[in-house]
Motif scaffolding. Structure first.
Motif, mmCIF file in Angstrom:
data_model
loop_
_atom_site.group_PDB
_atom_site.id
_atom_site.type_symbol
_atom_site.label_atom_id
_atom_site.label_comp_id
_atom_site.label_asym_id
_atom_site.label_seq_id
_atom_site.Cartn_x
_atom_site.Cartn_y
_atom_site.Cartn_z
ATOM 1 N N ASN A 144 0.811 -1.290 0.133
ATOM 2 C CA ASN A 144 0.050 0.231 -0.042
ATOM 3 C C ASN A 144 0.864 1.130 0.086
ATOM 4 O OD1 ASN A 144 -2.462 -1.350 -0.024
ATOM 5 N ND2 ASN A 144 -2.615 -1.283 2.279
ATOM 6 N N ILE A 145 1.860 1.373 0.741
ATOM 7 C CA ILE A 145 2.792 2.360 1.085
ATOM 8 C C ILE A 145 3.715 2.531 -0.577
ATOM 9 C CG2 ILE A 145 5.157 3.485 1.978
ATOM 10 C CD1 ILE A 145 4.062 2.095 4.721
ATOM 11 N N ARG A 146 3.840 1.395 -1.143
ATOM 12 C CA ARG A 146 4.574 1.437 -2.516
ATOM 13 C C ARG A 146 3.557 2.243 -3.590
ATOM 14 N NH1 ARG A 146 9.399 -1.844 -2.795
ATOM 15 N NH2 ARG A 146 9.451 -1.364 -5.228
ATOM 16 N N ARG A 147 2.325 1.752 -3.503
ATOM 17 C CA ARG A 147 1.566 2.251 -4.420
ATOM 18 C C ARG A 147 1.396 4.153 -4.063
ATOM 19 N NH1 ARG A 147 -1.311 -2.700 -3.966
ATOM 20 N NH2 ARG A 147 -2.360 -1.905 -1.975
ATOM 21 N N ARG A 148 1.320 4.102 -2.830
ATOM 22 C CA ARG A 148 0.955 5.478 -2.535
ATOM 23 C C ARG A 148 2.311 6.408 -2.879
ATOM 24 N NH1 ARG A 148 -0.144 8.066 3.620
ATOM 25 N NH2 ARG A 148 -0.073 10.236 3.062
ATOM 26 N N LEU A 149 3.621 5.826 -3.013
ATOM 27 C CA LEU A 149 4.827 6.359 -3.583
ATOM 28 C C LEU A 149 4.948 6.289 -4.932
ATOM 29 C CD1 LEU A 149 6.999 5.274 -0.603
ATOM 30 C CD2 LEU A 149 6.180 7.542 -0.804
ATOM 31 N N GLY A 150 4.066 5.563 -5.571
ATOM 32 C CA GLY A 150 4.194 5.217 -7.218
ATOM 33 C C GLY A 150 5.129 4.269 -7.311
ATOM 34 N N TRP A 151 5.427 3.407 -6.468
ATOM 35 C CA TRP A 151 6.612 2.445 -6.821
ATOM 36 C C TRP A 151 5.886 1.145 -7.295
ATOM 37 C CZ3 TRP A 151 9.787 2.568 -1.588
ATOM 38 C CH2 TRP A 151 10.226 3.751 -1.489
ATOM 39 N N PRO A 152 6.614 0.313 -8.145
ATOM 40 C CA PRO A 152 5.993 -1.003 -8.468
ATOM 41 C C PRO A 152 5.632 -1.678 -7.214
ATOM 42 C CG PRO A 152 7.945 -0.458 -9.688
ATOM 43 C CD PRO A 152 7.867 0.504 -8.485
ATOM 44 N N ALA A 153 4.572 -2.629 -7.270
ATOM 45 C CA ALA A 153 4.246 -3.476 -6.255
ATOM 46 C C ALA A 153 5.261 -4.751 -5.922
ATOM 47 C CB ALA A 153 2.674 -4.021 -6.253
ATOM 48 N N GLY A 154 5.312 -4.974 -4.544
ATOM 49 C CA GLY A 154 6.375 -6.150 -4.429
ATOM 50 C C GLY A 154 7.578 -5.688 -3.718
ATOM 51 N N ILE A 155 7.742 -6.046 -2.400
ATOM 52 C CA ILE A 155 8.899 -5.796 -1.848
ATOM 53 C C ILE A 155 10.357 -6.161 -2.322
ATOM 54 C CG2 ILE A 155 7.602 -5.664 0.450
ATOM 55 C CD1 ILE A 155 8.541 -8.187 1.175
ATOM 56 N N ALA A 156 10.116 -7.279 -3.006
ATOM 57 C CA ALA A 156 11.424 -7.698 -3.982
ATOM 58 C C ALA A 156 11.874 -6.693 -4.749
ATOM 59 C CB ALA A 156 11.125 -8.952 -4.359
ATOM 60 N N ASN A 157 10.905 -5.670 -5.200
ATOM 61 C CA ASN A 157 11.375 -4.833 -6.266
ATOM 62 C C ASN A 157 12.238 -3.496 -5.709
ATOM 63 O OD1 ASN A 157 10.203 -5.796 -8.846
ATOM 64 N ND2 ASN A 157 8.206 -5.056 -7.825
ATOM 65 N N PRO A 158 13.109 -2.897 -6.243
ATOM 66 C CA PRO A 158 14.090 -1.960 -5.658
ATOM 67 C C PRO A 158 12.956 -0.760 -5.090
ATOM 68 C CG PRO A 158 14.250 -2.056 -8.050
ATOM 69 C CD PRO A 158 13.321 -3.090 -7.723
ATOM 70 N N ALA A 182 8.320 -4.197 5.390
ATOM 71 C CA ALA A 182 9.123 -4.954 4.523
ATOM 72 C C ALA A 182 9.664 -6.034 5.390
ATOM 73 C CB ALA A 182 9.779 -4.084 3.572
ATOM 74 N N SER A 183 10.404 -5.437 6.691
ATOM 75 C CA SER A 183 11.390 -6.242 7.163
ATOM 76 C C SER A 183 10.438 -7.349 7.961
ATOM 77 C CB SER A 183 12.007 -5.482 8.393
ATOM 78 O OG SER A 183 12.990 -4.677 7.748
ATOM 79 N N ALA A 184 9.232 -6.787 8.608
ATOM 80 C CA ALA A 184 8.214 -7.881 9.356
ATOM 81 C C ALA A 184 7.991 -9.198 8.267
ATOM 82 C CB ALA A 184 7.114 -7.126 9.618
#
Length: 211
Positions: A144-158, A182-184
């Motif tokens: 959800n935070i990645r979407r808010r920041l405009g980043w691609p979904a998936g914590i494996a992504n940079p 992400a760490s959790a």
């Protein structure tokens, strides 16, 4: 309901598996106005999967749709769902469904559809979040935070950068929250993989002993 009910998933369903009829949306869209007949449709992946006709009266709505089970013949279904109205704190009234299942009558905002629209309890539905592990919930929040920041979904992504126009304080707060979630999620994945290796090792040892 065109296309709905032709197949069911195995195991206990969740609220996300079912069609949801929300009385708040019907009220907001004016579909509870006595004498009005209207329709409500559902889409998945851009394709319409079901439609239902709703006829409103002062104390009820009548649902009219087609349904089938396990690939059988389509059956026309029509029945009333009674409404209850409560006063809002700031004025006006709020509508509620009374679950139409015999012996239930719970006051609910949402009915879930199969052959009959009924409350979550009558369908024995779990919420999707109840099926998720702590790591799964953490991953969802990170995404959800990645979407808010405009980043691609998936914590494996940079990681991406700060969106244009976002304040630095907001960005650093979201970034800190993201790293926590992400760490959790990674820790939960590592624990589950460790347990899996343990179980595989036990099976291997047992088979080796039998040999």
């Amino acid at each position: 309901m065109g296309g709905y009910g032709s197949g069911r998933r195995s195991g206990k369903s969740t609220t996300d598996d079912m069609l949801a009829l929300d009385v708040r949306r019907l009220q907001r869209d004016g579909m509870l106005t006595p004498g009005r007949a209207s329709s409500r449709s559902w889409s998945r992946r851009g394709t319409e999967v079901a439609t239902i006709q709703v006829r409103a009266a002062a104390d009820r709505v009548t649902l009219d749709y087609r349904s089938r089970s396990n690939g059988g013949d389509w059956q026309q279904v029509e029945y009333p769902v009674y409404l209850e109205w409560t006063a809002c704190n700031l004025g006006g009234r709020r509508a509620w469904f009374l679950c139409p299942t015999k012996g239930c009558g719970r006051r609910v905002a949402i009915l879930f559809g199969s052959s009959v629209f009924a409350c979550r309890h009558c369908h024995k539905l779990a919420y999707q979040c109840q099926r998720e592990t702590d790591g799964g919930r953490a991953m969802g929040r990170a995404d959800n935070i990645r979407r808010r920041l405009g980043w691609p979904a998936g914590i494996a992504n940079p990681l991406g950068g700060k969106p244009k126009g976002m304040h630095w304080r907001t960005y650093t707060t979201l970034l800190s929250q993201y790293h926590t979630f992400a760490s959790a999620s990674w820790e939960d994945t590592a624990q589950r993989l460790g347990l899996m290796r343990q179980r595989l090792g036990s099976v291997h040892d047992a088979l080796k002993g039998e040999g």
